[in-house]
Design a protein around this motif. Structure first.
Motif, mmCIF file in Angstrom:
data_model
loop_
_atom_site.group_PDB
_atom_site.id
_atom_site.type_symbol
_atom_site.label_atom_id
_atom_site.label_comp_id
_atom_site.label_asym_id
_atom_site.label_seq_id
_atom_site.Cartn_x
_atom_site.Cartn_y
_atom_site.Cartn_z
ATOM 1 N N GLY A 1 50.400 -53.546 -29.748
ATOM 2 C CA GLY A 1 50.121 -54.061 -28.417
ATOM 3 C C GLY A 1 50.789 -53.247 -27.336
ATOM 4 N N ASP A 2 52.119 -53.335 -27.279
ATOM 5 C CA ASP A 2 52.875 -52.602 -26.251
ATOM 6 C C ASP A 2 53.599 -51.397 -26.819
ATOM 7 N N SER A 3 53.327 -51.021 -28.065
ATOM 8 C CA SER A 3 54.037 -49.893 -28.667
ATOM 9 C C SER A 3 53.144 -49.200 -29.683
ATOM 10 N N VAL A 4 53.503 -47.960 -29.986
ATOM 11 C CA VAL A 4 52.755 -47.192 -30.980
ATOM 12 C C VAL A 4 53.741 -46.402 -31.836
ATOM 13 N N LEU A 5 53.532 -46.421 -33.128
ATOM 14 C CA LEU A 5 54.335 -45.650 -34.075
ATOM 15 C C LEU A 5 53.463 -44.524 -34.606
ATOM 16 N N SER B 1 46.730 -43.799 -26.185
ATOM 17 C CA SER B 1 47.771 -43.342 -27.110
ATOM 18 C C SER B 1 47.163 -42.766 -28.376
ATOM 19 N N ALA B 2 46.179 -43.457 -28.940
ATOM 20 C CA ALA B 2 45.533 -42.966 -30.158
ATOM 21 C C ALA B 2 44.851 -41.627 -29.909
ATOM 22 N N ASP B 3 44.187 -41.490 -28.761
ATOM 23 C CA ASP B 3 43.529 -40.222 -28.440
ATOM 24 C C ASP B 3 44.538 -39.079 -28.375
ATOM 25 N N ILE B 4 45.666 -39.332 -27.724
ATOM 26 C CA ILE B 4 46.686 -38.288 -27.566
ATOM 27 C C ILE B 4 47.285 -37.899 -28.913
ATOM 28 N N VAL B 5 47.641 -38.893 -29.712
ATOM 29 C CA VAL B 5 48.278 -38.610 -31.006
ATOM 30 C C VAL B 5 47.343 -37.812 -31.905
ATOM 31 N N THR B 6 46.119 -38.276 -32.065
ATOM 32 C CA THR B 6 45.205 -37.615 -32.999
ATOM 33 C C THR B 6 44.758 -36.245 -32.494
#
Length: 321
Positions: free
Chosen positions: A209-213, A193-198
């Motif tokens: 844990g199970d979510s990303v803002l 998720s972090a890779d995709i967002v950034t």
């Protein structure tokens, strides 16, 4: 007196001996002990007994640094406390995660528990200097990016696109797998998720844990992130389906976190989304109107807890809709 294993381990990571009490530190910095303790607590450290010899020369210098910043007018006392709290929160989480990784590496190397303290001391000598330099480097790069981004903004009226993504049925799944499997799943989710967002131009605000803002300056970027998140995690082996809520509007930044109705709306839409789908509020959908990369479809009017009724839109990639 020789140090026991616990004391020796702490000093290995501190890289200097503890030699002062809290009163001595305060006296050396020239402030009442209550003020020193207030700043100490803001950094995330508990009070210690008056006669406890827990502090180092670096503790004295850190206190003097904070007082010097207040005395120079760079910050007033309250803003210095806010800065200290943000540093404390960030470094606490960072230290916990690095300690966990250290334990995992020792376990994988087959180090028995009775030899753990000695192995940790060797590890401190090996990694602490490099990790310190890496931390300062990353912080300076992030500060430069953040300052450049917000220097000309009215922070009371920042408009952003906000996304909230979470794994469906994560709680039920967590009861069905081992703790090791759960940890690996969370690591994969947060890392991907972090890779995709950034890489897409957004910014991760926090993971739970199970979510990303996450946030983005433009609706197009937020929608692209949401679609990529759903697509990527759908291909992951043994990964639960993802659902995403998107909203656009005014957001309040405070100490690295975001607040306000727009954030709440993104979270509520996530809870109303079906597995594998993305729901956007009308404002973000309006900003995507005419964007050929995405296809929008209005769904039935929904009642959003605490925010009234609205007609959200599903968001899909145009070529796959």
């Amino acid at each position: 007196m020789p140090l026991d294993d616990g004391d020796a381990l702490r000093e290995a990571f501190l890289r200097e001996p503890r030699r002062y009490t809290s009163h001595q530190v305060a006296d050396m910095a020239g402030v009442p002990v209550y003020r020193a303790r207030r700043l100490w607590r803001a950094l995330g450290f508990p009070n210690v007994a008056d006669d406890a010899v827990e502090f180092t020369d670096s503790d004295v210098e850190a206190l003097r640094t904070m007082l010097r910043m207040v005395g120079s007018g760079a910050y007033d006392e309250e803003h210095m406390l806010l800065i200290a709290r943000s540093i404390g929160r960030a470094t606490t989480r960072l230290a916990e995660s690095q300690a966990e990784v250290g334990v995992e590496s020792l376990d994988q190397a087959g180090v028995p528990l009775e030899e753990r303290s000695r192995a940790w001391r060797r590890r401190a000598e090996l990694v602490v200097p490099d990790l310190g330099r890496l931390l300062v480097y990353a912080w300076q790069r992030q500060l430069a990016a953040a300052a450049g981004r917000i220097a000309g903004q009215d922070m009371s009226a920042v408009r952003l696109s906000v996304g909230f993504a979470d794994l469906v049925a994560f709680t039920r799944l967590s009861r069905q797998i081992t703790l090791g499997q759960l940890a690996r799943l969370v690591d994969r989710f947060e890392g991907r998720s972090a890779d995709i967002v950034t890489s897409s131009g957004g910014r991760v605000v926090k993971t739970l844990g199970d979510s990303v803002l996450f946030v983005a300056d433009e609706a197009h970027v937020a929608a692209d992130i949401a679609v990529r998140l759903v697509e990527t995690h759908a291909r992951g082996k043994d990964m639960p389906e993802l659902r995403v809520g998107l909203a656009a509007g005014p957001v309040m930044w405070r100490m690295g976190d975001v607040f306000g109705t727009t954030v709440n709306l993104a979270s509520r839409l996530t809870a109303l989304s079906l597995p594998g789908t993305i729901l956007a509020d009308p404002q973000l959908a309006e900003e995507l109107e005419g964007d050929r990369e995405f296809r929008l479809r209005a769904v039935d009017r929904l009642s959003v807890r605490g925010l009234g009724e609205l007609v959200p839109f599903t968001v899909t990639r145009a070529e796959t809709a």
